[in-house]
Scaffold this active site. Structure first.
Site, short mmCIF file in Angstrom:
data_model
loop_
_atom_site.label_atom_id
_atom_site.label_comp_id
_atom_site.label_asym_id
_atom_site.label_seq_id
_atom_site.Cartn_x
_atom_site.Cartn_y
_atom_site.Cartn_z
N CYS A 154 0.87 -1.18 0.00
CA CYS A 154 0.00 0.00 0.00
C CYS A 154 0.91 1.22 0.00
O CYS A 154 1.67 1.43 0.94
CB CYS A 154 -0.90 -0.01 1.23
N GLU A 206 -4.25 1.46 -5.81
CA GLU A 206 -3.36 0.40 -6.27
C GLU A 206 -3.26 0.49 -7.78
O GLU A 206 -4.17 1.00 -8.44
CB GLU A 206 -3.89 -0.96 -5.82
#
Length: 222
Positions: A2, A104
């Site tokens: 992340c 993402e």
């Protein structure tokens, strides 16, 4: 991993979701939060969850300097209990890192396309976080953090192979903050919660590729 997330909900939504007392704090909506920037965190202080900011990128208390933090933005759930930088924070210094979505990138040909991931309800949530405190040469104490990550669940796997550990309910969040809870059973619990979580992903503008862009346009679907 992340590497970017958002927290753009109102203070009222944060207070409502996390049961916080309505006290003033330095909060503004953030649409594209990047490593080394301050992130909003809940930590136990004298047994009570307290809201504050931590630098994203964990600087272990024994680190020679703050540059170490830029390499420790995430902690893999598979190795977090054995890595020297994370062992003590996992046992004694767990925190909640507040968010309402994360970004993402999906491989597409020779490039990659950004997606934003959020709960279907669009409500705020918490990442499982670890924190530490490092003393600078001028004696300033710097609080910093890392986000726990795990294998992607069915919702995220078409985009990327990993995802942050999202604590999807109040009971799991409470357990994550409790230093009396056994860490190995806790890791299994939060991994199961994240794996079962229903998430919504949609493509967004490449504006999010640059941390200099921190505007509502980052959240908008293509």
């Amino acid at each position: 991993m992340c590497g970017r997330f958002s927290l753009a909900v109102s203070q009222a939504d944060l207070f409502d979701e996390f049961g916080l007392p309505e006290v003033p704090f330095d909060y503004r909506p953030r649409y594209n939060i990047a490593p080394t920037q301050p992130v909003l965190a809940l930590r136990l202080r004298e047994g009570v969850p307290r809201l504050g900011f931590l630098r994203w990128g964990l600087i272990p208390h024994w680190a020679p300097g703050p540059a170490t933090g830029s390499r420790l933005i995430n902690a893999r759930i598979e190795t977090v209990a054995s890595r020297p930088a994370f062992r003590d924070p996992l046992r004694w210094r767990r925190c909640l890192l507040l968010a309402d979505g994360f970004y993402e990138w999906k491989r597409e040909g020779s490039g990659s396309a950004p997606f934003r991931v959020r709960l279907p309800s669009a409500r705020p949530f918490a990442f499982a976080g670890l924190w530490d405190r490092w003393r600078a040469p001028d004696s300033e104490l710097v609080g910093s953090c890392a986000i726990l990550t795990t294998r992607a669940n069915d919702c995220i796997r078409p985009i990327h192979g990993r995802m942050p550990v999202i604590l999807g309910d109040a009971a799991t969040r409470e357990a994550w903050l409790d230093p009396e809870v056994d860490t190995q059973s806790l890791l299994r619990r939060v991994d199961a919660v994240a794996s079962a979580l229903d998430l919504h992903a949609y493509p967004v503008s490449r504006l999010v590729n640059s941390p200099d862009n921190d505007s509502p346009e980052c959240l908008e679907p293509l």
